[in-house]
Write a protein that holds these residues in place. Structure first.
Motif, PDB file in Angstrom:
ATOM      1  N   ILE A  81     126.565  79.618  51.459  1.00  0.00           N
ATOM      2  CA  ILE A  81     127.301  78.458  51.249  1.00  0.00           C
ATOM      3  C   ILE A  81     127.511  77.598  52.494  1.00  0.00           C
ATOM      4  O   ILE A  81     127.347  76.244  52.516  1.00  0.00           O
ATOM      5  N   LEU A  82     127.982  78.316  53.478  1.00  0.00           N
ATOM      6  CA  LEU A  82     128.656  77.571  54.804  1.00  0.00           C
ATOM      7  C   LEU A  82     127.168  77.235  55.693  1.00  0.00           C
ATOM      8  O   LEU A  82     127.186  76.320  56.307  1.00  0.00           O
ATOM      9  N   GLY A  83     126.280  78.406  55.536  1.00  0.00           N
ATOM     10  CA  GLY A  83     125.307  78.127  56.697  1.00  0.00           C
ATOM     11  C   GLY A  83     123.814  77.629  55.982  1.00  0.00           C
ATOM     12  O   GLY A  83     123.308  76.904  56.969  1.00  0.00           O
ATOM     13  N   PHE A  84     123.451  77.680  54.868  1.00  0.00           N
ATOM     14  CA  PHE A  84     122.478  76.769  54.363  1.00  0.00           C
ATOM     15  C   PHE A  84     122.429  75.347  54.661  1.00  0.00           C
ATOM     16  O   PHE A  84     121.193  74.873  54.894  1.00  0.00           O
ATOM     17  N   PRO A  85     123.121  74.379  54.362  1.00  0.00           N
ATOM     18  CA  PRO A  85     123.161  73.250  54.759  1.00  0.00           C
ATOM     19  C   PRO A  85     123.139  73.039  56.089  1.00  0.00           C
ATOM     20  O   PRO A  85     122.611  71.933  56.599  1.00  0.00           O
ATOM     21  N   VAL A  86     123.637  73.780  57.091  1.00  0.00           N
ATOM     22  CA  VAL A  86     123.666  73.453  58.502  1.00  0.00           C
ATOM     23  C   VAL A  86     122.167  72.989  59.192  1.00  0.00           C
ATOM     24  O   VAL A  86     122.034  71.978  59.849  1.00  0.00           O
ATOM     25  N   PRO A  87     121.068  73.820  58.851  1.00  0.00           N
ATOM     26  CA  PRO A  87     119.801  73.489  59.305  1.00  0.00           C
ATOM     27  C   PRO A  87     119.274  72.151  59.027  1.00  0.00           C
ATOM     28  O   PRO A  87     118.414  71.494  59.644  1.00  0.00           O
ATOM     29  N   GLY A 171     119.160  76.628  64.217  1.00  0.00           N
ATOM     30  CA  GLY A 171     118.418  75.796  65.063  1.00  0.00           C
ATOM     31  C   GLY A 171     116.845  76.193  64.757  1.00  0.00           C
ATOM     32  O   GLY A 171     115.916  75.249  64.659  1.00  0.00           O
ATOM     33  N   TRP A 172     116.303  77.517  64.624  1.00  0.00           N
ATOM     34  CA  TRP A 172     115.182  77.897  64.324  1.00  0.00           C
ATOM     35  C   TRP A 172     114.896  77.414  62.709  1.00  0.00           C
ATOM     36  O   TRP A 172     113.698  76.988  62.308  1.00  0.00           O
ATOM     37  N   ASP A 173     115.750  77.554  61.763  1.00  0.00           N
ATOM     38  CA  ASP A 173     115.400  77.160  60.383  1.00  0.00           C
ATOM     39  C   ASP A 173     115.341  75.763  60.186  1.00  0.00           C
ATOM     40  O   ASP A 173     114.801  75.346  59.309  1.00  0.00           O
ATOM     41  N   SER A 174     115.908  75.041  61.271  1.00  0.00           N
ATOM     42  CA  SER A 174     116.040  73.645  61.149  1.00  0.00           C
ATOM     43  C   SER A 174     114.385  73.008  61.287  1.00  0.00           C
ATOM     44  O   SER A 174     113.895  71.932  60.936  1.00  0.00           O
ATOM     45  N   ILE A 175     113.526  73.953  62.011  1.00  0.00           N
ATOM     46  CA  ILE A 175     112.339  73.711  62.185  1.00  0.00           C
ATOM     47  C   ILE A 175     111.338  73.130  60.975  1.00  0.00           C
ATOM     48  O   ILE A 175     110.676  72.054  61.045  1.00  0.00           O
TER      49      ILE A 175
END
Length: 297
Positions: A81-87, A171-175
């Motif tokens: 819930i908290l981490g998925f939207p961040v990337p 950061g890595w997941d945002s790629i």
């Protein structure tokens, strides 16, 4: 013959594909055959004895397992819930940076934590959150706030897991999202600009809708790992003071299987985790397919 001809033509590509395929076969496909141990009593000498669902009955009647299952669901849900939207947000913000050198600097900084092992990251966070000399508590003390031993606090340890996971992986997941954004036609943004749309409106009405397919696919794949709340992280950050709220399925399986030698019982727990993961992936796929028309396939 066509297959052999294709192999000869593209042998370099198949050679590059061989190592990852070998990895998945050895560590993910072959171990599936060993899951039958969940229905047997392990014997060092002689054949294993078939016991049916005995280990599952013991598993689901164990208060320790139910507590571990609850911890796993809570920690995984917090991370999802908290981490998925961040990337996603990070990828959109990076895409909006127009200064080329600053953009590369930001990307390097946010990608770097991914290449650190959890052993190193655990040492950093333990030092950072130290009640006596950690930067967080030193700042709190300077501001007149009470100091907290986060690593031994049952009220805070799960939040430490979530924040450190986001710090390492966002950061890595945002790629993948950044790659999806790069594939959007610039003509859409130019047309929106001509119509008077602001950058925020362009992000909401162009960028996000265009990467919905990527978001859905990644979300479904992440749900498959929902019951894996992060063995490396929890194993390195957990201690006896917080084990009641931090112990998860993976650390539980490691402890009863590798440490205590209860191989059949730990296999049953691991098989349960895998089945739940498959159910979550299939359920989310078909639900998404019906609601949005998009899924894994």
């Amino acid at each position: 013959m066509k297959v052999l001809k294709r192999l000869r033509q593209d042998w370099v590509l198949y050679a590059m594909l061989a190592p990852p395929l070998a990895y998945f076969v050895v560590f993910h496909v072959i171990p599936i055959l060993g899951m039958r141990l969940a229905f047997q009593d392990y014997r060092i000498i002689g054949d294993n004895v078939w016991v049916g669902t005995k280990h599952f009955e013991v598993l689901f009647s164990s208060p320790a397992f139910l507590n571990v299952l609850r911890n796993t669901v809570i920690i995984s849900a917090m991370k999802m819930i908290l981490g998925f939207p961040v990337p996603i947000l990070l990828a959109i913000l990076i895409n909006e940076v127009t200064q080329r050198h600053f953009r590369k600097y930001v990307q390097s900084v946010v990608y770097l934590p991914h290449f650190l092992s959890w052993v190193v990251i655990a040492g950093i966070w333990i030092k950072l959150l130290s009640p006596s000399e950690g930067a967080v508590n030193l700042i709190a003390d300077f501001l007149g706030l009470p100091t907290v031993d986060y690593m031994t606090s049952k009220d805070h340890i799960r939040w430490v897991f979530v924040v450190s996971e986001i710090w390492r992986s966002a950061g890595w997941d945002s790629i993948i999202y950044l790659a999806a954004i790069m594939s959007i036609s610039p003509a859409l943004y130019e047309a929106a600009k001509i119509d008077g749309a602001t950058r925020l409106q362009s992000m909401i009405h162009i960028t996000l809708p265009q990467i919905v397919g990527t978001i859905v696919t990644v979300f479904i794949l992440n749900l498959g790992f929902f019951m894996s709340a992060g063995f490396d992280q929890v194993f390195n950050m957990m201690n006896d003071a917080v084990i009641s709220v931090a112990d998860i399925l993976d650390t539980y399986v490691y402890r009863i299987g590798i440490v205590n030698g209860q191989f059949a019982y730990s296999t049953a727990a691991s098989l349960f985790k895998g089945v739940i993961g498959i159910v979550l992936i299939l359920g989310t796929h078909f639900t998404s397919k019906r609601l949005t028309g998009r899924g894994l396939w």
